[in-house]
Motif scaffolding. Structure first.
Motif, mmCIF file in Angstrom:
data_model
loop_
_atom_site.group_PDB
_atom_site.id
_atom_site.type_symbol
_atom_site.label_atom_id
_atom_site.label_comp_id
_atom_site.label_asym_id
_atom_site.label_seq_id
_atom_site.Cartn_x
_atom_site.Cartn_y
_atom_site.Cartn_z
ATOM 1 N N GLY A 124 0.800 -1.217 0.000
ATOM 2 C CA GLY A 124 0.000 0.000 0.000
ATOM 3 C C GLY A 124 0.831 1.263 0.000
ATOM 4 O O GLY A 124 0.285 2.363 -0.163
ATOM 5 N N VAL A 125 2.163 1.157 0.172
ATOM 6 C CA VAL A 125 3.040 2.320 0.129
ATOM 7 C C VAL A 125 3.439 2.574 -1.325
ATOM 8 O O VAL A 125 3.903 1.654 -2.006
ATOM 9 C CB VAL A 125 4.311 2.086 0.976
ATOM 10 C CG1 VAL A 125 5.214 3.319 0.924
ATOM 11 C CG2 VAL A 125 3.941 1.762 2.417
ATOM 12 N N PRO A 126 3.268 3.794 -1.839
ATOM 13 C CA PRO A 126 3.717 4.083 -3.202
ATOM 14 C C PRO A 126 5.203 3.750 -3.359
ATOM 15 O O PRO A 126 6.005 4.047 -2.482
ATOM 16 C CB PRO A 126 3.461 5.588 -3.350
ATOM 17 C CG PRO A 126 2.334 5.859 -2.395
ATOM 18 C CD PRO A 126 2.592 4.960 -1.216
ATOM 19 N N TRP A 127 5.555 3.145 -4.494
ATOM 20 C CA TRP A 127 6.895 2.588 -4.629
ATOM 21 C C TRP A 127 7.550 3.020 -5.932
ATOM 22 O O TRP A 127 6.887 3.411 -6.897
ATOM 23 C CB TRP A 127 6.833 1.057 -4.616
ATOM 24 C CG TRP A 127 5.840 0.483 -5.584
ATOM 25 C CD1 TRP A 127 4.531 0.146 -5.315
ATOM 26 C CD2 TRP A 127 6.032 0.246 -6.997
ATOM 27 N NE1 TRP A 127 3.922 -0.306 -6.452
ATOM 28 C CE2 TRP A 127 4.805 -0.262 -7.502
ATOM 29 C CE3 TRP A 127 7.109 0.380 -7.859
ATOM 30 C CZ2 TRP A 127 4.641 -0.606 -8.844
ATOM 31 C CZ3 TRP A 127 6.964 0.045 -9.199
ATOM 32 C CH2 TRP A 127 5.732 -0.447 -9.680
ATOM 33 N N THR A 128 8.877 2.923 -5.928
ATOM 34 C CA THR A 128 9.692 3.025 -7.140
ATOM 35 C C THR A 128 10.772 1.960 -7.037
ATOM 36 O O THR A 128 11.386 1.797 -5.981
ATOM 37 C CB THR A 128 10.364 4.406 -7.273
ATOM 38 O OG1 THR A 128 9.367 5.422 -7.276
ATOM 39 C CG2 THR A 128 11.197 4.482 -8.555
#
Length: 281
Positions: A124-128
């Motif tokens: 659920g954490v925005p990632w790269t």
């Protein structure tokens, strides 16, 4: 606040140094005494990924996190992703590797990294994802042989790899950590050219100003050397990776460094000149 993990490693320490030069940064370190990054704006939290209390302290008031997996045999990324989600972290930049997007790569390490990426996507954490090719700094393992005998011993001397300077990988990661619009993207990061171990040996000879000899290792000798350092699944993963390099699977050059930093990736000749002292007798 940005949190950096893996700050004693080849890429993590460069990420920490770049961020510290621009403002405050927090570092989570299992062994703080090994850190090279210091300064008034550097805050260090001692602890391991398995220590949830240390993780919670490190993630307090953090907006972005740079995540480096410590061990392919431990659920490190799952622990960090869960703690980051609970802490309200808004962006997680994960150091992965190019092989995860290549169908022919199915070794132990690649499979674990694919699992780690899936864990982060599901957190659920925005990632790269920053996915580098082989690090140029891996050739530092040749230094003892060069210093003592003037010899480089390695597998598949004529197999090309678009290896990358860890400093360029760090610059891409910092661009993702501090810029906008990188969420949900994966960047394949290579050097500017494919180069073989024989060619790297010749480059080191030029930099050092003395002749060096390349000796190609057989697979059995390479396996024995790897097993002296690593568990069997990890050693076999390195051998499988070397075989993929032998058949040309690691020669592709990408443009991520230029696209994210505005400058070209450093070639091996620059890296070798900058690290000549490490190979000098």
């Amino acid at each position: 606040m940005i949190l950096v993990t893996g700050a004693t490693g080849a890429v993590g320490r460069e990420v920490a140094a770049l961020l510290a030069a621009a403002g405050p940064v927090r570092i989570l370190a299992r062994r703080p005494e090994r850190l090279r990054v210091t300064g008034d704006g550097v805050e260090v939290v001692a602890g391991a990924y398995a220590d949830r209390r240390a993780l919670d302290r490190a993630l307090r008031d953090v907006t972005s996190t740079f995540l480096v997996t410590n061990s392919p045999t431990e659920p490190d990324d799952e622990r960090v992703a869960e703690a980051a989600a609970d802490a309200g972290v808004r962006h997680l930049v994960k150091l992965s590797m190019m092989a995860v997007e290549e169908p022919g790569a199915d070794d132990f390490i690649t499979r674990r990294l694919r699992e780690n990426e899936r864990t982060i996507r599901e957190s659920g954490v925005p990632w790269t994802f920053v996915r580098p090719r082989t690090f140029m700094s891996n050739t530092l393992s040749w230094a003892p042989g060069i210093r003592s005998e003037g010899v480089v011993r390695a597998l598949h001397g004529d197999a090309p790899v678009a290896c990358v300077d860890p400093r360029d990988v760090a610059a891409v990661a910092v661009a993702a950590l501090t810029g906008t619009g990188h969420e949900g993207k994966a960047y394949a990061v290579s050097g500017p050219e494919a180069i073989t171990a024989r060619e790297q040996t010749a480059e080191l000879a030029r930099v050092l100003g003395r002749p060096l000899r390349f000796e190609e290792l057989g697979v059995d000798a390479a396996r024995a050397a790897l097993l002296a350092k690593y568990p069997l699944p990890v050693a076999e993963a390195f051998l499988e990776s070397a075989e993929r390099q032998r058949v040309g699977a690691k020669a592709e050059v990408t443009t991520a460094v230029r696209e994210l930093t505005g400058r070209p990736a450093r070639p091996y000749r620059v890296w070798s000149a900058d690290h000549a002292r490490s190979f000098a007798a």
